[in-house]
Design a protein around this motif. Structure first.
Motif, PDB file in Angstrom:
ATOM      1  N   HIS A 205     116.467  -6.541  37.215  1.00  0.00           N
ATOM      2  CA  HIS A 205     116.735  -5.506  37.885  1.00  0.00           C
ATOM      3  C   HIS A 205     115.731  -5.033  38.916  1.00  0.00           C
ATOM      4  O   HIS A 205     116.245  -4.131  39.759  1.00  0.00           O
ATOM      5  CB  HIS A 205     116.946  -4.578  36.853  1.00  0.00           C
ATOM      6  CG  HIS A 205     117.804  -4.707  35.773  1.00  0.00           C
ATOM      7  ND1 HIS A 205     119.508  -4.537  35.980  1.00  0.00           N
ATOM      8  CD2 HIS A 205     117.926  -4.924  34.435  1.00  0.00           C
ATOM      9  CE1 HIS A 205     120.220  -4.820  34.854  1.00  0.00           C
ATOM     10  NE2 HIS A 205     119.227  -5.282  34.059  1.00  0.00           N
ATOM     11  N   VAL A 206     114.489  -5.916  39.118  1.00  0.00           N
ATOM     12  CA  VAL A 206     113.572  -5.342  40.142  1.00  0.00           C
ATOM     13  C   VAL A 206     113.345  -6.327  41.040  1.00  0.00           C
ATOM     14  O   VAL A 206     113.539  -6.403  42.392  1.00  0.00           O
ATOM     15  CB  VAL A 206     112.133  -4.938  39.455  1.00  0.00           C
ATOM     16  CG1 VAL A 206     111.360  -4.217  40.742  1.00  0.00           C
ATOM     17  CG2 VAL A 206     112.627  -3.473  38.583  1.00  0.00           C
ATOM     18  N   THR A 207     112.853  -7.684  40.419  1.00  0.00           N
ATOM     19  CA  THR A 207     112.378  -8.813  41.221  1.00  0.00           C
ATOM     20  C   THR A 207     113.582  -9.275  41.968  1.00  0.00           C
ATOM     21  O   THR A 207     113.619  -9.617  43.297  1.00  0.00           O
ATOM     22  CB  THR A 207     111.878  -9.748  40.334  1.00  0.00           C
ATOM     23  OG1 THR A 207     110.671  -9.449  39.397  1.00  0.00           O
ATOM     24  CG2 THR A 207     111.131 -10.868  41.074  1.00  0.00           C
ATOM     25  N   LEU A 208     114.739  -9.768  41.605  1.00  0.00           N
ATOM     26  CA  LEU A 208     115.855 -10.448  42.148  1.00  0.00           C
ATOM     27  C   LEU A 208     116.464  -9.408  43.351  1.00  0.00           C
ATOM     28  O   LEU A 208     116.461  -9.960  44.589  1.00  0.00           O
ATOM     29  CB  LEU A 208     116.833 -10.868  41.231  1.00  0.00           C
ATOM     30  CG  LEU A 208     116.780 -12.231  40.640  1.00  0.00           C
ATOM     31  CD1 LEU A 208     117.789 -12.226  39.602  1.00  0.00           C
ATOM     32  CD2 LEU A 208     116.719 -13.189  41.465  1.00  0.00           C
ATOM     33  N   PRO A 209     116.595  -8.067  43.089  1.00  0.00           N
ATOM     34  CA  PRO A 209     117.064  -7.196  43.959  1.00  0.00           C
ATOM     35  C   PRO A 209     116.060  -7.088  45.300  1.00  0.00           C
ATOM     36  O   PRO A 209     116.577  -6.991  46.635  1.00  0.00           O
ATOM     37  CB  PRO A 209     117.270  -5.773  43.245  1.00  0.00           C
ATOM     38  CG  PRO A 209     117.657  -6.420  41.938  1.00  0.00           C
ATOM     39  CD  PRO A 209     116.628  -7.390  41.747  1.00  0.00           C
ATOM     40  N   GLY A 210     114.815  -7.303  44.941  1.00  0.00           N
ATOM     41  CA  GLY A 210     113.829  -7.324  45.842  1.00  0.00           C
ATOM     42  C   GLY A 210     113.732  -8.125  46.699  1.00  0.00           C
ATOM     43  O   GLY A 210     113.273  -8.138  48.000  1.00  0.00           O
ATOM     44  N   ILE A 211     114.057  -9.644  46.234  1.00  0.00           N
ATOM     45  CA  ILE A 211     114.005 -10.427  47.082  1.00  0.00           C
ATOM     46  C   ILE A 211     115.481 -10.921  47.670  1.00  0.00           C
ATOM     47  O   ILE A 211     115.566 -12.289  48.266  1.00  0.00           O
ATOM     48  CB  ILE A 211     113.209 -11.773  46.610  1.00  0.00           C
ATOM     49  CG1 ILE A 211     114.210 -12.301  45.298  1.00  0.00           C
ATOM     50  CG2 ILE A 211     111.821 -11.581  46.086  1.00  0.00           C
ATOM     51  CD1 ILE A 211     113.521 -13.704  44.508  1.00  0.00           C
ATOM     52  N   ALA A 212     116.450 -10.283  47.621  1.00  0.00           N
ATOM     53  CA  ALA A 212     117.806 -10.584  47.581  1.00  0.00           C
ATOM     54  C   ALA A 212     118.086 -10.717  48.955  1.00  0.00           C
ATOM     55  O   ALA A 212     118.706 -11.924  49.764  1.00  0.00           O
ATOM     56  CB  ALA A 212     118.804  -9.470  47.189  1.00  0.00           C
ATOM     57  N   PRO A 213     117.485  -9.976  50.114  1.00  0.00           N
ATOM     58  CA  PRO A 213     117.725 -10.303  51.549  1.00  0.00           C
ATOM     59  C   PRO A 213     116.919 -11.405  52.052  1.00  0.00           C
ATOM     60  O   PRO A 213     117.560 -12.236  52.909  1.00  0.00           O
ATOM     61  CB  PRO A 213     116.596  -8.979  52.013  1.00  0.00           C
ATOM     62  CG  PRO A 213     116.909  -7.967  51.267  1.00  0.00           C
ATOM     63  CD  PRO A 213     116.783  -8.616  50.016  1.00  0.00           C
ATOM     64  N   THR A 214     115.729 -11.935  51.458  1.00  0.00           N
ATOM     65  CA  THR A 214     115.370 -13.115  51.726  1.00  0.00           C
ATOM     66  C   THR A 214     116.093 -14.307  51.188  1.00  0.00           C
ATOM     67  O   THR A 214     116.350 -15.225  51.856  1.00  0.00           O
ATOM     68  CB  THR A 214     113.898 -13.414  50.932  1.00  0.00           C
ATOM     69  OG1 THR A 214     113.118 -12.285  51.511  1.00  0.00           O
ATOM     70  CG2 THR A 214     113.213 -14.791  51.620  1.00  0.00           C
ATOM     71  N   ILE A 215     116.856 -14.155  49.921  1.00  0.00           N
ATOM     72  CA  ILE A 215     117.785 -15.183  49.605  1.00  0.00           C
ATOM     73  C   ILE A 215     118.844 -15.386  50.451  1.00  0.00           C
ATOM     74  O   ILE A 215     119.327 -16.502  51.031  1.00  0.00           O
ATOM     75  CB  ILE A 215     118.150 -14.975  48.237  1.00  0.00           C
ATOM     76  CG1 ILE A 215     116.999 -14.829  47.225  1.00  0.00           C
ATOM     77  CG2 ILE A 215     119.398 -15.792  47.823  1.00  0.00           C
ATOM     78  CD1 ILE A 215     117.218 -14.270  45.834  1.00  0.00           C
ATOM     79  N   VAL A 216     119.433 -14.298  50.771  1.00  0.00           N
ATOM     80  CA  VAL A 216     120.524 -14.323  51.806  1.00  0.00           C
ATOM     81  C   VAL A 216     120.127 -14.810  53.217  1.00  0.00           C
ATOM     82  O   VAL A 216     120.998 -15.747  53.752  1.00  0.00           O
ATOM     83  CB  VAL A 216     121.120 -12.831  52.010  1.00  0.00           C
ATOM     84  CG1 VAL A 216     122.333 -12.888  53.259  1.00  0.00           C
ATOM     85  CG2 VAL A 216     121.710 -12.169  50.810  1.00  0.00           C
ATOM     86  N   LEU A 217     119.079 -14.439  53.740  1.00  0.00           N
ATOM     87  CA  LEU A 217     118.597 -15.223  54.863  1.00  0.00           C
ATOM     88  C   LEU A 217     118.332 -16.515  54.953  1.00  0.00           C
ATOM     89  O   LEU A 217     118.783 -17.441  55.929  1.00  0.00           O
ATOM     90  CB  LEU A 217     117.235 -14.410  55.349  1.00  0.00           C
ATOM     91  CG  LEU A 217     116.385 -15.212  56.528  1.00  0.00           C
ATOM     92  CD1 LEU A 217     117.373 -14.951  57.725  1.00  0.00           C
ATOM     93  CD2 LEU A 217     115.204 -14.298  56.747  1.00  0.00           C
ATOM     94  N   MET A 218     117.714 -16.913  53.911  1.00  0.00           N
ATOM     95  CA  MET A 218     117.421 -18.517  53.849  1.00  0.00           C
ATOM     96  C   MET A 218     118.831 -19.137  53.575  1.00  0.00           C
ATOM     97  O   MET A 218     118.767 -20.554  54.021  1.00  0.00           O
ATOM     98  CB  MET A 218     116.451 -18.692  52.494  1.00  0.00           C
ATOM     99  CG  MET A 218     115.042 -18.090  52.591  1.00  0.00           C
ATOM    100  SD  MET A 218     114.430 -18.768  54.048  1.00  0.00           S
ATOM    101  CE  MET A 218     114.228 -20.370  53.840  1.00  0.00           C
ATOM    102  N   THR A 219     119.638 -18.659  52.932  1.00  0.00           N
ATOM    103  CA  THR A 219     121.036 -19.242  52.651  1.00  0.00           C
ATOM    104  C   THR A 219     121.755 -19.396  53.935  1.00  0.00           C
ATOM    105  O   THR A 219     122.472 -20.347  54.303  1.00  0.00           O
ATOM    106  CB  THR A 219     121.886 -18.551  51.608  1.00  0.00           C
ATOM    107  OG1 THR A 219     121.166 -18.280  50.365  1.00  0.00           O
ATOM    108  CG2 THR A 219     123.200 -19.286  51.382  1.00  0.00           C
TER     109      THR A 219
END
Length: 297
Positions: A205-219
């Motif tokens: 609930h904290v870590t994954l949403p926090g890096i979600a923009p980076t995940i989307v960008l790298m994808t």
């Protein structure tokens, strides 16, 4: 003003060696694309070879081999991207939970190391591991099974490529996600602790949403690499028995261009790859801007 211009001149001067290398090895060779529209004969050169227009491209599109290599390239590349992304994110999350700095640095060093090794070296390691008399088949035989010729099997070759490629790169790929983790506000974890969240809940609930923009960008950025299935890896591991599932665009171009000396056809295939790759890069730029508010260029 003159002082600032002088400083900028120095910065541009620093870029000069890289720019020269880029021109020599990336832009000047693009003149060779003219071979895709000729019946190229090396003895005649670019200017005297017969001009055939789009004949080579049409011939390439109608070849059964072309459909196969494009399909193989897409399948292998997409699987590498998806599996590599999942493993890199998972590793970054797990590594972030380690509190002992010495252990954390040791693990990082061990998983980063394969990235810096050439596939020429690693291919020998992979062959020995999956050899008919190698450790994997020894375990299979010990469990009562029959040995498998992994690198000569169309069923096993792709999974081995995905697994070994992920093993080589996931540690280095996780660096981006580890950097993104450091940008998460510690106050969010403290607030989650006050609400009774355990470490797993904080991760979800904290870590994954926090890096979600980076995940989307790298994808989104990885879409530009979807036609690069890994020439070095496959070239050093494949053989004629697995061409059906292993032959990709780059290995096909190498074989028909440098081995069979069909220069015009090889250039046409390479040109088609470049055009599709350009479209994918532009698409990834639009996706990165839309979902991650980031532009590549």
């Amino acid at each position: 003003m003159l002082k600032n211009k002088y400083k900028q001149f120095n910065y541009h001067l620093m870029l000069l060696p890289g720019t020269i290398v880029l021109l020599i090895f990336s832009y000047i060779p693009m003149l060779g694309l003219v071979m895709a529209f000729q019946k190229y004969v090396p003895a005649k050169g670019f200017f005297k070879s017969k001009w055939v227009g789009l004949d080579n491209i049409i011939y390439m599109i109608n070849l059964p081999d072309s459909k196969l290599i494009f399909a193989n390239t897409l399948i292998i590349a997409v699987q590498k991207i998806v599996v590599g992304l999942i493993v890199a994110i998972g590793f970054a999350l797990l590594l972030n939970e380690i509190r002992l700095k010495t252990m954390k640095k040791t693990i990082q060093t061990l998983v980063y190391l394969p990235h810096f090794l050439s596939w020429v070296v690693l291919a020998t390691v992979v062959r020995n591991i999956f050899d008919y008399t190698g450790p994997v088949n020894s375990v299979i035989q010990a469990l009562g099974g029959d040995p498998i010729i992994f690198l000569a099997s169309n069923s096993w070759f792709r999974p081995i490529m995905i697994i070994t490629s992920t093993w080589k790169e996931f540690g280095f790929d996780s660096v981006v996600y580890l950097a993104a983790l450091t940008a998460i506000d510690p106050g969010l974890y403290e607030a989650a602790s006050l609400d009774g969240a355990n470490r797993f809940h904080k991760m979800i609930h904290v870590t994954l949403p926090g890096i979600a923009p980076t995940i989307v960008l790298m994808t989104a950025l990885s879409l530009g690499k979807v036609l690069n299935a890994g020439f070095d890896q496959i070239f050093n591991l494949y053989n004629p028995l697995v061409y059906e599932t292993a032959d990709i665009i780059d290995t096909y171009v190498y074989r028909i261009g440098l081995v069979d000396m069909q220069y015009s056809l090889a250039t046409a295939v390479g040109l088609m790859k470049s055009v599709i790759g350009f479209i994918l890069i532009m698409s990834s730029n639009l996706l990165a801007k839309k979902f991650a508010n980031y532009q590549i260029f």
